[in-house]
Structures are given as structure tokens and as C-alpha cells.
Design a protein around this motif. Structure first.
Motif, PDB file in Angstrom:
ATOM      1  N   ALA A 477      -5.938 117.463  51.197  1.00 41.22           N
ATOM      2  CA  ALA A 477      -4.469 117.477  50.560  1.00 41.22           C
ATOM      3  C   ALA A 477      -4.931 116.594  49.233  1.00 41.22           C
ATOM      4  N   ALA A 478      -3.952 116.767  48.272  1.00 43.09           N
ATOM      5  CA  ALA A 478      -4.370 116.303  47.079  1.00 43.09           C
ATOM      6  C   ALA A 478      -2.891 115.036  46.395  1.00 43.09           C
ATOM      7  N   ALA A 479      -3.251 114.272  46.002  1.00 40.91           N
ATOM      8  CA  ALA A 479      -2.061 113.861  45.050  1.00 40.91           C
ATOM      9  C   ALA A 479      -2.564 113.772  43.783  1.00 40.91           C
ATOM     10  N   VAL A 480      -1.828 114.197  42.903  1.00 43.32           N
ATOM     11  CA  VAL A 480      -2.125 114.615  41.237  1.00 43.32           C
ATOM     12  C   VAL A 480      -1.151 113.972  40.473  1.00 43.32           C
ATOM     13  N   VAL A 481      -1.790 113.439  39.502  1.00 48.71           N
ATOM     14  CA  VAL A 481      -1.075 112.785  38.291  1.00 48.71           C
ATOM     15  C   VAL A 481      -1.210 113.653  37.024  1.00 48.71           C
ATOM     16  N   LYS A 482      -0.059 114.416  36.615  1.00 51.22           N
ATOM     17  CA  LYS A 482      -0.324 115.272  35.333  1.00 51.22           C
ATOM     18  C   LYS A 482      -0.262 114.629  34.265  1.00 51.22           C
ATOM     19  N   LYS A 483      -0.571 115.124  33.173  1.00 48.77           N
ATOM     20  CA  LYS A 483      -0.670 114.513  31.785  1.00 48.77           C
ATOM     21  C   LYS A 483       0.519 114.792  31.234  1.00 48.77           C
ATOM     22  N   THR A 484       0.931 113.820  30.190  1.00 49.48           N
ATOM     23  CA  THR A 484       2.235 113.423  29.614  1.00 49.48           C
ATOM     24  C   THR A 484       2.404 114.832  28.747  1.00 49.48           C
ATOM     25  N   GLY A 485       3.758 115.316  28.939  1.00 50.66           N
ATOM     26  CA  GLY A 485       3.960 116.772  28.355  1.00 50.66           C
ATOM     27  C   GLY A 485       3.513 118.046  28.907  1.00 50.66           C
ATOM     28  N   CYS A 486       2.846 117.974  29.978  1.00 48.17           N
ATOM     29  CA  CYS A 486       2.613 119.105  30.548  1.00 48.17           C
ATOM     30  C   CYS A 486       3.266 119.441  31.831  1.00 48.17           C
ATOM     31  N   GLU A 487       3.342 120.834  31.954  1.00 51.02           N
ATOM     32  CA  GLU A 487       3.938 121.335  32.976  1.00 51.02           C
ATOM     33  C   GLU A 487       2.880 121.502  34.290  1.00 51.02           C
ATOM     34  N   LEU A 488       3.054 121.084  35.421  1.00 48.82           N
ATOM     35  CA  LEU A 488       2.293 121.439  36.534  1.00 48.82           C
ATOM     36  C   LEU A 488       3.126 121.287  37.703  1.00 48.82           C
ATOM     37  N   GLU A 489       2.981 122.299  38.793  1.00 47.78           N
ATOM     38  CA  GLU A 489       3.594 122.285  40.014  1.00 47.78           C
ATOM     39  C   GLU A 489       2.402 122.203  40.988  1.00 47.78           C
ATOM     40  N   ALA A 490       2.884 121.705  42.344  1.00 46.70           N
ATOM     41  CA  ALA A 490       1.873 121.384  43.447  1.00 46.70           C
ATOM     42  C   ALA A 490       1.221 122.853  43.652  1.00 46.70           C
ATOM     43  N   GLU A 491       1.932 123.845  43.413  1.00 42.95           N
ATOM     44  CA  GLU A 491       1.321 125.197  43.873  1.00 42.95           C
ATOM     45  C   GLU A 491       0.322 125.538  42.846  1.00 42.95           C
ATOM     46  N   ASP A 492       0.546 125.220  41.578  1.00 43.08           N
ATOM     47  CA  ASP A 492      -0.570 125.618  40.550  1.00 43.08           C
ATOM     48  C   ASP A 492      -1.808 124.761  41.174  1.00 43.08           C
ATOM     49  N   VAL A 493      -1.827 123.747  41.410  1.00 43.89           N
ATOM     50  CA  VAL A 493      -3.050 122.942  41.963  1.00 43.89           C
ATOM     51  C   VAL A 493      -3.597 123.642  43.162  1.00 43.89           C
ATOM     52  N   VAL A 494      -2.928 123.888  44.156  1.00 42.17           N
ATOM     53  CA  VAL A 494      -3.329 124.788  45.460  1.00 42.17           C
ATOM     54  C   VAL A 494      -4.038 126.062  44.861  1.00 42.17           C
ATOM     55  N   ASP A 495      -3.365 126.824  44.109  1.00 47.63           N
ATOM     56  CA  ASP A 495      -3.898 128.135  43.574  1.00 47.63           C
ATOM     57  C   ASP A 495      -5.064 128.224  42.886  1.00 47.63           C
ATOM     58  N   TYR A 496      -5.391 127.015  41.920  1.00 44.12           N
ATOM     59  CA  TYR A 496      -6.464 126.683  41.227  1.00 44.12           C
ATOM     60  C   TYR A 496      -7.638 126.696  42.038  1.00 44.12           C
ATOM     61  N   VAL A 497      -7.450 125.594  42.879  1.00 43.51           N
ATOM     62  CA  VAL A 497      -8.640 125.382  43.926  1.00 43.51           C
ATOM     63  C   VAL A 497      -8.943 126.655  44.692  1.00 43.51           C
ATOM     64  N   SER A 498      -7.925 127.589  45.103  1.00 42.99           N
ATOM     65  CA  SER A 498      -8.315 128.808  45.896  1.00 42.99           C
ATOM     66  C   SER A 498      -9.016 129.632  45.149  1.00 42.99           C
ATOM     67  N   TYR A 499      -8.822 129.685  43.579  1.00 41.31           N
ATOM     68  CA  TYR A 499      -9.373 130.343  42.753  1.00 41.31           C
ATOM     69  C   TYR A 499     -10.789 130.162  42.634  1.00 41.31           C
ATOM     70  N   ARG A 500     -11.145 128.953  42.591  1.00 36.56           N
ATOM     71  CA  ARG A 500     -12.278 128.172  42.055  1.00 36.56           C
ATOM     72  C   ARG A 500     -13.342 128.171  43.122  1.00 36.56           C
ATOM     73  N   THR A 501     -13.000 128.172  44.639  1.00 39.53           N
ATOM     74  CA  THR A 501     -13.933 128.066  45.560  1.00 39.53           C
ATOM     75  C   THR A 501     -13.537 129.212  46.577  1.00 39.53           C
TER      76      THR A 501
END
Length: 543
Positions: A477-501
Motif C-alpha cells: 500500500a502507498a501514502a502519496v504526496v502530490k505536487k502542488t497544483g497537480c490533480e492526482l487520485e489514489a486510483e491513478d497511482v494504483v493504475d500506474y503501478v499496475s501498468y508499469r509492472t
């Protein structure tokens, strides 16, 4: 971008029979019989007119002559109070104008100080100081009541450094002490095996241990390039090994040191670098991440920097690349070490060739990689990193059991870090030994997934940990800090990891959480256990 390489590159040798790597021999720049305090005393008298310290928050400037006079006054005060070299001085304070005088006064008197982080709560302070039992404590008035309550059972005087309560001893009063006639720094009763300072371990698994730092030269390693022309800046306080390093090197090499007593602010830090033309800086990766996430980062002038050190924990390659793109010199250097060692173990001067490495051994050290049975491993084999510095270590103050687990009978420090040396003698840290995770009986490291998530352009910082499942084991599981001004949802992170491995065990099977900031230990390191607890707490409230 064309860089000018600024640093000396160490060369390591390898004993194929013993499977041990060695740094170059130590070069003795100073009389080996002199203590750190004696060296600083003599160097301060050599350059009396030079600026020693500038406080960017309090607006004070001290020449080396003025600082030396203050140090001798504080030293004389300690001597008038009857302090012996076997006594301990406590410190819980920010980088205020006169904190350097307190530290150097301890060095001059051969008295070790025990420095605690200002964020420690009353109970932690009580537990720690019950071990070392300081005679005098120097703290900020902000923490005075907490410190007084925590040390009520000790016979201790408390001196405040700023924001003075009415019933405290003020540092200004201490600075009225007459300087002892014919003042000289004390000779160490036990020579350079004597303890210089006591810091605290990270404390991520319980009450922090009191880590002794020996009065040796190894803390100067990799910084002999510093000169009187250098401007040093570190926001870290004296309870960090990097804060202690900056304190010592600024005295030994007669640099100008910039200090600030406010909480770290990336925009403020970049203004300090620009305004004072800082040439040397040391930061934890958390501060680097805050800087690149700051709107001022793209326009700040970092061209004066000639040595940009970082360490204490892992920095994502994307963060390193972002910092490096803003530098005029090839001076971003990953330094690896641990508090118990008392200084840097390796430094990487070869980002382009060895971007993921923490570098080669500094002078005077030996390194081996061992497996779970204690057998030494060869190049490219992963095991626990063990280091030898051939110096005395007094261990954890008052804790012989933990001391023996940290340093074995042959004087090898067991770092608890898993890593490997490549065939060029460069060290790579894989993860903490105790932080290995197992999913369906397959071992993996949180850092493997952190590296993937850090590739995302919207991500500033990330911490990965295992959530236990009775069926699968450790689900990442992951705790993620997004960059200022960026849009990012938890599902985006899960999907990116799934795509990358395509490895099932390296997916975020436990999910992700977007957070304002990561949970950290008192010294600023990312605390996996605390981030996991926060993750579970948030998830339970939402369910």
C-alpha cells in the motif's frame, strides 16, 4: 547542460579472498593528538576577522573573534559550575545565535553534549535524559516547561536560548561570565577515544537510543575541500548527525555558516542560498522534495552551490534529476552513513554513470556484504551492509545489549541495510533488512514500488508499506504526496503501478492514499510504521 566537476573521486580496493572493500588510507591533515575542540580553538584564533556565523532569522552576525569570546565565556561558566569531563550537557534547541557557542564550549571542555529533538514529548525526554542524566540543559524557552517537567527528578540547571521565561537562566546571563585567565581548551582525559557528542537514534521502533559519537577525525571525511571562502548552510539542528557535521566543519575549516531558527520552509531556504551565495549545503531527501514542489523552484538562483550533499534516507531519482537540472556545477552528491558510524560512509560523485548508487567508500573505511549466516558475499550479491572504521565507539550510552547487536566483537557495524557492491566498487542500498515484505511467499522491497510511483510527474513523495492479509501476506500500500497544483487520485497511482509492472506481488494490492505530507520520525526521516498506521486509521474511518 555542461557541468564542471568539483569533487575528488575516491578509489576503492577489493580483497577477493576476504570479500572486503577498502577505502583509501586516511590522510592526516591535523595533529592526531589534538581534539576536535583544540583544532577549532586554534583555527578560530587564526582567522579572527572572518565572519563565522550569520542568522538569517535573528539578524545577527558574529566574527570568529566574537564567537570565540562567547565560546570561552560559556566554557568558563561550565567550569565555574564544576562540570567534569565525565558529565553530560543536555541540548534541546533550534539553530539560534548562541547555540554554536554552547556546542563549542562543550568541545573546549571535553564534555559530551546530548542533543534531543525539540519535537520530543515530555515522556520521551524524561526517558532519554534518565539515561544520560545531564547536569545543565540548554533549551529554547518554547520548550522550557516541558523540559523542566521531564527533568524534575534530576538535579539539573536549565538555560534558555530564546523566548526566555521569567524563572529561567538566560543565555545572556551566561555570556556575562568572565573568561578564565589564560584560557585554553582542555586536554581529553581519554584522548580521542572520548565521546564528543551523544545523539539519538531514529526511534521508529520505540524510545530513541542515546548514540555516542567519538572524538575522531572521521566526521571530517569528504569535506577537506572546504576553505575560508565557503558559505555553509544546513537547516538541521544539533540532534541530527548532519547538524553536528555542519557545526564541526564550519569551525575546523573556518567557513561562514548561515543558520535559521524557523521550521524548514523551501522558499525561505532557496532565498538563503541565493542571498548569501551558499556554496555548501546538506539536506534530507524530504527537504529536496519540498523544494522541487515549491513554485519558486524554477526561478531560484542556485548557481553558487558547489557541494550539494543529501542523505539520511532514499531520494527518488526523479527528485535528484529535478534538483540537478537547476545546478550550475555537477555537485549533487548522495552520502550514505548512519548515526552510529558518526559520519559519511560513502559518497556518490558519479550521478551520470551510477545514478542509483550511494557511491564509493570514503577514506579509512572497510565494507563487506553478508548473508543471514554471516558469510561475506561478492560483487552484485545482496546482503546486509557492514562497515568498519577502525575507531573506538562507546556504543549506546547505558545500553550494552543494543551496543553488541550493532557492533560485533570484530568491530564491524551491522547497518541493518540491505545492499550490494557492484564490480566498480559502488554501493547500492536496496532497503532496510527489517522492511522486506512477503506476498504469497515471494520476497519484495517497498523501495521497488516507491521507485515506480516516483516516476509519476504528479508525485512529490511516496512511502510504501505492507498491509497484512491472512491469505496473501504483505499487500503493498502507498501514502502519496502530490505536487502542488497537480490533480492526482489514489486510483491513478494504483493504475500506474499496475501498468508499469506485471508482477502480482509488486502491485498496490493494499491500495493508495493521497496525503498532505508523510509521517516522519523526529529527525525528519520517513517513518514507514507511522505512515502505515495513518493509512489504516484513514481507511477504517472511511469504511
Amino acid at each position: 547542460m555542461t557541468f564542471t566537476r568539483m569533487s575528488y573521486t575516491p578509489v576503492n580496493s577489493y580483497d577477493n579472498d576476504q570479500k572486503i572493500w577498502s577505502g583509501e588510507p586516511v590522510i592526516k591533515y591535523f595533529d592526531p593528538d589534538l581534539s576536535i575542540g583544540e583544532i577549532i580553538f586554534h583555527e578560530m584564533r587564526r582567522h579572527p576577522q572572518l565572519t563565522a556565523q550569520i542568522s538569517a532569522t535573528e539578524g545577527t552576525v558574529l566574527t570568529r573573534r566574537e564567537l570565540l569570546a562567547n565560546v570561552m565565556r560559556v566554557s568558563s561558566y561550565m567550569r565555574s559550575e564544576g562540570l567534569l569531563q565525565s558529565d553530560i550537557v543536555g541540548i534541546i534547541g533550534r539553530n539560534t545565535t548562541h547555540m554554536l557557542a554552547v556546542a563549542y564550549a562543550c568541545f573546549f571542555n571535553g564534555i559530551a553534549f546530548h542533543s534531543l529533538n525539540i519535537s520530543y514529548d515530555r515522556d520521551t525526554i524524561e526517558k532519554i535524559f534518565k539515561v544520560t542524566r545531564p547536569c545543565i540543559i540548554f533549551c529554547d524557552g518554547d520548550e522550557f516547561e516541558k523540559v523542566r517537567s521531564a527533568t524534575a527528578q534530576l538535579d539539573v540547571k536549565i538555560v534558555t536560548m530564546r523566548n526566555h521565561p521569567l524563572d529561567s537562566i538566560k543565555i545572556d546571563e551566561v555570556l556575562t561570565t568572565p573568561i578564565e585567565r589564560n584560557f585554553q581548551p582542555a586536554k581529553l582525559e581519554r584522548g580521542n577515544d572520548q565521546t564528543l557528542a551523544i545523539l539519538c537514534s531514529s526511534g521508529t521502533t520505540g524510545t530513541p537510543k542515546a548514540v555516542t559519537i567519538t572524538n575522531s577525525r572521521h566526521i571530517l571525511a569528504a569535506n577537506y575541500h572546504l576553505t575560508t571562502a565557503d558559505i555553509q548552510y544546513s537547516h538541521n539542528t544539533l540532534d541530527w548527525i548532519t547538524g553536528l557535521l555542519t557545526t564541526i566543519t564550519s569551525g575546523v575549516f573556518s567557513t561562514t555558516r548561515i543558520i535559521a531558527d524557523n521550521p524548514f520552509d523551501p522558499a525561505f531556504a532557496m532565498r538563503i542560498i541565493e542571498e548569501y551565495k551558499v556554496t555548501w549545503i546538506i539536506q534530507p531527501p524530504s527537504c529536496m522534495a519540498l523544494m522541487i514542489n515549491c513554485p519558486d523552484f524554477e526561478t531560484c538562483d542556485l548557481s553558487s552551490l558547489q557541494c550539494y550533499l543529501f542523505g539520511g534516507s532514499r531520494a527518488a531519482l526523479e527528485v535528484q534529476k529535478a534538483i540537478r537540472c537547476r545546478l550550475s556545477h555537477d555537485c549533487l552528491q548522495f552520502a550514505y552513513g548512519f548515526t552510529e558510524l558518526g559520519a559519511m560512509a560513502t559518497v556518490n560523485y558519479h550521478f551520470d554513470e551510477k545514478a542509483g548508487s550511494v557511491g564509493r567508500l570514503v577514506n579509512g573505511l572497510k565494507l563487506k556484504i553478508i548473508n543471514d549466516e554471516g558469510v561475506s558475499l561478492g560483487p552484485d550479491e545482496v546482503g546486509e551492509v557492514c562497515i568498519m572504521n577502525n575507531q573506538h565507539w562507546s556504543g549506546y550510552y547505558g545500553n550494552e545489549v543494543e551496543t553488541r547487536s550493532m557492533r560485533d566483537s570484530l568491530r564491524w557495524y551491522h547497518s541493518g541495510d540491505l545492499g550490494y557492491m557492484d564490480r566498480d566498487g559502488f554501493l547500492y542500498i536496496v532497503d532496510r533488512k527489517k522492511e522486506m515484505l512477503k506476498y504469497q511467499n515471494i520476497m519484495y522491497y517497498p523501495n521497488d514500488i516507491e521507485n515506480i510511483i516516483s516516476e509519476m510527474p504528479q508525485v512529490a513523495e511516496v512511502c510504501v508499506f505492507g498491509i497484512w492479509s491472512d491469505i496473501f501476506g504483505d499487500e503493498a500500500a502507498a501514502a502519496v504526496v502530490k505536487k502542488t497544483g497537480c490533480e492526482l487520485e489514489a486510483e491513478d497511482v494504483v493504475d500506474y503501478v499496475s501498468y508499469r509492472t506485471d508482477s502480482k506481488y509488486k502491485q498496490l494490492n493494499g491500495g493508495a492514499l493521497i496525503v498532505e505530507d508523510l509521517q516522519r520520525s523526529a529527525n525528519g526521516k520517513t517513518n514507514r510504521m507511522a505512515n502505515k498506521a495513518h493509512f489504516l486509521n484513514v481507511k477504517s474511518r472511511r469504511s
